[in-house]
Design a protein around this motif. Structure first.
Motif, mmCIF file in Angstrom:
data_model
loop_
_atom_site.group_PDB
_atom_site.id
_atom_site.type_symbol
_atom_site.label_atom_id
_atom_site.label_comp_id
_atom_site.label_asym_id
_atom_site.label_seq_id
_atom_site.Cartn_x
_atom_site.Cartn_y
_atom_site.Cartn_z
ATOM 1 N N MET A 161 0.807 -1.218 0.000
ATOM 2 C CA MET A 161 0.000 0.000 0.000
ATOM 3 C C MET A 161 0.845 1.274 0.000
ATOM 4 N N ILE A 162 1.972 1.274 0.665
ATOM 5 C CA ILE A 162 2.780 2.496 0.732
ATOM 6 C C ILE A 162 3.216 2.969 -0.661
ATOM 7 N N PRO A 163 3.737 2.097 -1.525
ATOM 8 C CA PRO A 163 4.147 2.573 -2.854
ATOM 9 C C PRO A 163 2.965 2.890 -3.781
ATOM 10 N N MET A 164 1.766 2.493 -3.406
ATOM 11 C CA MET A 164 0.614 2.775 -4.265
ATOM 12 C C MET A 164 0.320 4.272 -4.336
ATOM 13 N N GLY A 165 0.572 5.014 -3.255
ATOM 14 C CA GLY A 165 0.363 6.470 -3.273
ATOM 15 C C GLY A 165 1.239 7.148 -4.321
ATOM 16 N N PRO A 166 2.551 6.921 -4.261
ATOM 17 C CA PRO A 166 3.401 7.517 -5.292
ATOM 18 C C PRO A 166 3.080 6.996 -6.701
ATOM 19 N N ALA A 167 2.654 5.732 -6.809
ATOM 20 C CA ALA A 167 2.295 5.202 -8.134
ATOM 21 C C ALA A 167 1.090 5.942 -8.697
ATOM 22 N N LEU A 168 0.103 6.196 -7.850
ATOM 23 C CA LEU A 168 -1.082 6.928 -8.302
ATOM 24 C C LEU A 168 -0.741 8.377 -8.643
ATOM 25 N N MET A 169 0.155 8.971 -7.861
ATOM 26 C CA MET A 169 0.578 10.339 -8.167
ATOM 27 C C MET A 169 1.309 10.380 -9.505
ATOM 28 N N SER A 170 2.153 9.378 -9.755
ATOM 29 C CA SER A 170 2.864 9.311 -11.037
ATOM 30 C C SER A 170 1.897 9.095 -12.194
ATOM 31 N N LEU A 171 0.855 8.348 -11.949
ATOM 32 C CA LEU A 171 -0.144 8.093 -12.983
ATOM 33 C C LEU A 171 -0.852 9.385 -13.383
ATOM 34 N N THR A 172 -1.197 10.200 -12.386
ATOM 35 C CA THR A 172 -1.879 11.463 -12.706
ATOM 36 C C THR A 172 -0.957 12.436 -13.431
ATOM 37 N N GLU A 173 0.342 12.301 -13.212
ATOM 38 C CA GLU A 173 1.312 13.167 -13.884
ATOM 39 C C GLU A 173 1.730 12.608 -15.251
ATOM 40 N N GLY A 174 1.247 11.415 -15.588
ATOM 41 C CA GLY A 174 1.612 10.801 -16.861
ATOM 42 C C GLY A 174 3.005 10.205 -16.866
ATOM 43 N N ASN A 175 3.539 9.916 -15.701
ATOM 44 C CA ASN A 175 4.897 9.379 -15.550
ATOM 45 C C ASN A 175 4.812 7.848 -15.456
ATOM 46 N N ALA A 176 4.870 7.180 -16.593
ATOM 47 C CA ALA A 176 4.740 5.722 -16.624
ATOM 48 C C ALA A 176 5.899 5.042 -15.903
ATOM 49 N N ALA A 177 7.085 5.601 -15.979
ATOM 50 C CA ALA A 177 8.238 5.003 -15.300
ATOM 51 C C ALA A 177 8.044 5.025 -13.788
#
Length: 156
Positions: free
Chosen positions: A93-109
């Protein structure tokens, strides 16, 4: 409210490294116990004295004392089987927050990097818990069987 949310996010991120280290430690602990379990199985197959018999020969004690010794011996495995899945969930769950933030920014990496951590944490934790549970279950049966044998022989 934004400050509280930011504080919660930062606090959660502080726990990622310790949780991942504990998961790694549980994984190593599980394989260590699997090795000692294999050695004990080999010794039992050869008819060598079990750990409970060795303990009783050196210290003696009542049936209750031996039951307490069994509980103490199995306690770390029991804790590993129960905390492993919980820590795996936290490590997911902890890395899911940054993953979702990256998704909204269009940062696939950024999404993929965080998802790799999330899935690895849960997989390693579940493998560790599964191995620990299997060793715990069989070892408990062995030790309780040994205790029963000592009782039937009239030693305790």
């Amino acid at each position: 409210m934004q400050a509280l949310e930011s504080l919660m996010y930062q606090l959660a991120q502080l726990f990622l490294a310790p949780v991942l280290l504990i998961i790694l430690a549980l994984f190593l602990f599980a394989f260590y116990n699997l090795g000692s379990f294999a050695m004990e199985a080999w010794q039992r197959r050869r008819g060598l004295v079990s750990p409970l018999h060795r303990h009783w020969q050196h210290r003696g004690g009542s049936c209750e004392d031996l039951e307490l010794w069994i509980l103490r011996r199995l306690e770390a495995l029991r804790l590993a089987t129960r905390t492993g899945p919980m820590l795996g969930l936290v490590g997911t769950m902890i890395p899911m927050g940054p993953a979702l933030m990256s998704l909204t920014e269009g940062n696939a990496a950024g999404v993929s990097e965080n998802l790799v951590i999330a899935f690895a944490a849960v997989i390693v934790a579940l493998i560790a818990a599964s191995i620990s549970f299997w060793v715990l279950t069989v070892r408990r049966r062995w030790l309780l069987g040994d205790l029963r044998a000592l009782e039937e022989q009239g030693h305790v």
